[in-house]
Design a protein around this motif. Sequence first.
Motif, PDB file in Angstrom:
ATOM      1  N   LYS A   1      -4.269  -5.220  -4.683  1.00 46.93           N
ATOM      2  CA  LYS A   1      -2.884  -5.483  -4.270  1.00 46.93           C
ATOM      3  C   LYS A   1      -2.082  -4.192  -4.242  1.00 46.93           C
ATOM      4  O   LYS A   1      -1.305  -3.958  -3.309  1.00 46.93           O
ATOM      5  N   GLN A   2      -2.269  -3.345  -5.250  1.00 49.09           N
ATOM      6  CA  GLN A   2      -1.564  -2.062  -5.304  1.00 49.09           C
ATOM      7  C   GLN A   2      -1.990  -1.169  -4.141  1.00 49.09           C
ATOM      8  O   GLN A   2      -1.160  -0.573  -3.460  1.00 49.09           O
ATOM      9  N   GLU A   3      -3.300  -1.087  -3.928  1.00 48.10           N
ATOM     10  CA  GLU A   3      -3.817  -0.257  -2.843  1.00 48.10           C
ATOM     11  C   GLU A   3      -3.330  -0.767  -1.488  1.00 48.10           C
ATOM     12  O   GLU A   3      -2.929   0.018  -0.620  1.00 48.10           O
ATOM     13  N   LEU A   4      -3.316  -2.075  -1.313  1.00 46.95           N
ATOM     14  CA  LEU A   4      -2.842  -2.664  -0.064  1.00 46.95           C
ATOM     15  C   LEU A   4      -1.369  -2.341   0.165  1.00 46.95           C
ATOM     16  O   LEU A   4      -0.966  -1.970   1.266  1.00 46.95           O
ATOM     17  N   SER A   5      -0.585  -2.436  -0.884  1.00 46.25           N
ATOM     18  CA  SER A   5       0.837  -2.122  -0.790  1.00 46.25           C
ATOM     19  C   SER A   5       1.047  -0.657  -0.383  1.00 46.25           C
ATOM     20  O   SER A   5       1.861  -0.356   0.502  1.00 46.25           O
ATOM     21  N   GLU A   6       0.287   0.241  -1.014  1.00 40.80           N
ATOM     22  CA  GLU A   6       0.412   1.669  -0.692  1.00 40.80           C
ATOM     23  C   GLU A   6      -0.036   1.965   0.735  1.00 40.80           C
ATOM     24  O   GLU A   6       0.609   2.759   1.439  1.00 40.80           O
TER      25      GLU A   6
END
Length: 186
Positions: free
Chosen positions: A171-176
């Motif tokens: 989720k963090q990587e997708l957001s970034e």
Amino acid sequence: MNNTNAVEIAIITGVVTILVAVLTFVLNHYSSKRKKSLELKIQYIERQMELLYGPLFSLLAQLCSLRDVKDKIDKKYINKKDELNRIDAFFNRNYFTPIHERIKEIISSNLYLINENKIPNSFLAYLRHVSQDKAQRELYERERIETSHIKGEMFPYSFKENIENNMKVLKQELSELRESLGKKII
């Protein structure tokens, strides 16, 4: 201004124009490739979440909730072995076994989406747990062969933690990545 100066100015203007055009082409090409790369990474992570980690997360949450309900029911019948066995059989037949079968299906059909270089030990421990449990239960249910003397492989809570951690990381990587894609590439 003489003709030589006019020719020099024209040549310089032409060279500058060509350099600007080439530079613009190169920057646009780089920007396009980078954008495509980000889009592909986003699609891959979305696929990981949609087909592997999201369903596993949801099914594990259901298992935990059902285990809590069963434990509360079991407390009422703590000294009644027959009722406890019936409760156990009911929950296994109607809830735990179907959910575990679905989890095994998701893992086996989506191994390529695991967010690590190799299959995590927690996944392997989970598969050992459900395989042994299923074999022992079916042996008793179909053949009435008792195997309680064989210590079962415990549910690996590291499996649940692995799924939760990977969901958080993805989720963090997708957001970034989405944020990077929204910014001007050059």
